[in-house]
Design a protein around this motif. Sequence first.
Motif, PDB file in Angstrom:
ATOM      1  N   TYR A   1       0.821  -1.219   0.000  1.00  0.00           N
ATOM      2  CA  TYR A   1       0.000   0.000   0.000  1.00  0.00           C
ATOM      3  C   TYR A   1       0.853   1.267   0.000  1.00  0.00           C
ATOM      4  O   TYR A   1       0.431   2.308  -0.489  1.00  0.00           O
TER       5      TYR A   1
ATOM      6  N   CYS B   1     -10.501   3.723  -0.702  1.00  0.00           N
ATOM      7  CA  CYS B   1     -10.097   3.668   0.706  1.00  0.00           C
ATOM      8  C   CYS B   1     -11.100   4.489   1.515  1.00  0.00           C
ATOM      9  O   CYS B   1     -12.151   4.870   1.010  1.00  0.00           O
TER      10      CYS B   1
ATOM     11  N   HIS C   1      -7.854   2.593  -5.480  1.00  0.00           N
ATOM     12  CA  HIS C   1      -6.435   2.219  -5.539  1.00  0.00           C
ATOM     13  C   HIS C   1      -6.264   0.912  -6.305  1.00  0.00           C
ATOM     14  O   HIS C   1      -6.909  -0.092  -5.982  1.00  0.00           O
TER      15      HIS C   1
ATOM     16  N   CYS D   1      -3.468  10.284  -3.125  1.00  0.00           N
ATOM     17  CA  CYS D   1      -4.622  10.229  -2.223  1.00  0.00           C
ATOM     18  C   CYS D   1      -4.214  10.692  -0.822  1.00  0.00           C
ATOM     19  O   CYS D   1      -3.091  10.482  -0.388  1.00  0.00           O
TER      20      CYS D   1
ATOM     21  N   CYS E   1      -4.850   9.409   1.838  1.00  0.00           N
ATOM     22  CA  CYS E   1      -4.560   8.294   2.749  1.00  0.00           C
ATOM     23  C   CYS E   1      -3.074   7.962   2.800  1.00  0.00           C
ATOM     24  O   CYS E   1      -2.636   7.213   3.664  1.00  0.00           O
TER      25      CYS E   1
END
Length: 482
Positions: A48, A296, A303, A358, A360
């Motif tokens: 990730y 997410c 993603h 992103c 995240c």
Amino acid sequence: MNRSGRMTPDAELRRMSEERPPYYWQSLDFPKLIEDYPPPPAFFRTVYRMPHAQLRELQERRFRSQIARAWEIPFYQRRWRAAGLEPGDVRGVEDLAKIPPYTVRDIRDSIARNPPFGDFMGVSPQDGRRLPLVVQTSGGTTGLPRPMLYAPQDREIMAILGARRLVMHGVRPGDLVQVTRSLGLPNGGFHVREALWKYTGAVPVMTGSGNVTPTRRQIEIMKAWGVNVIVGFPAYLRHMAIVARDELDIDPRGLGIRSLDSNLGVEDRKTIEELWGAPCHDFYGAHESGMIAADCAYRDGMHIQQDAFVVEILDPETGAPAPAGGKGNVCVTTLFKYSAPLIRYNINDVSAIMPGSCACGSTLERLERIFGRSDSMVKLRGVNVFPEAIGALIVEDARSTGEYFCVVERAGKAGHDGMTVMVEVADPSVDQNAFHRDLERRLHEALAVRVAVQPVGRGELDRYTGVSRSSKVNRLLDKRKA
Ligand SMILES: [Zn+2]
């Protein structure tokens, strides 16, 4: 053998012990698999956030072995040799453009030439003697559904990829997850069950679609058992909430649902979220490929699982890669499959790669929402119209149930193409004339072509769309093709 030439039970048992196929647990090196394709939570610490260069290196290594596997499969041998390719010509991801893409039509053709399983998989049911196989299919609209035989490595990695999506969507250990996707030949429900059960710590509740467990019963179970998360098609998520609210007098927002998991496509998440009082998460995948991408907690693009896929966006007209950020057909290459690796499979869904990163903190590229199917796209007086995009506009209007069905036909002496969109009104108190006028105007603005709107009563479209019965919802009848 006995006198009739049949094997005696003892002899048959002896032969079976000699020929015993490997058990599932013996067919994979599980610790290595888990290290190579980390399930959650390790996924969030590794793939990730993997730096781009490292991710690229991982893709290259897997790509080379995936290409080598594809060269063992008649479908690719035939197509690639016809395109002038020899083994060794494709050395890395950069060489992808040398390979001709293919579509579902080529898979259908492979099945027609080599029934019943085609020559695109590299395994057949007879290979069950050397590795455990399972068959599931596409949703299938006309004719027989397309089969896919999954080898253990395909199935297990797909379960891990699916678990990553579900955890990104808020599933946590100890949750009860109601899975309203089909439980039959199509892969949808079983795939989610394997992902949840093996790799998330959440408990799948396999109610299946409305024809397996009636919608009222689905809601009663949800309430009685304390379900936290629902997995389902967007139209069915809406349908369930409306049945709860209007037929059972249960406010869906009071049921304690924390998250909804759907493949939204072009559908609007806002209506579903308002009905349930919970966030609705999006994902993108197919039974041939597994889970390609998922959003997410920020719900801002999906993603791409880049340790398992290379995703390209191709211009629908020329087949060349679309300019950065531009819309085009999603074309996928798998990096992990043993049976039926996909090398430049053009899924014919229109999307784009999102620019920027992103909030995240993931390094994984994001796919924008799916704008529609390029093969369900209707050309209406020179304008490309996606029926799904019409649906997204209709659900914005609270006077409708969100249910719609489009009919395209050629009318009049001049042969003008026209589309009529039948739309269900939410309840009899709706002023149908105003609704009709407003919606026609809204659709004209958004689509840049005029379509006719025909309001109908609630539930009337079910016989066309199949929403209450099936996970495959019909939205279009093109009479020009009939
Ligand atoms: Zn994100």
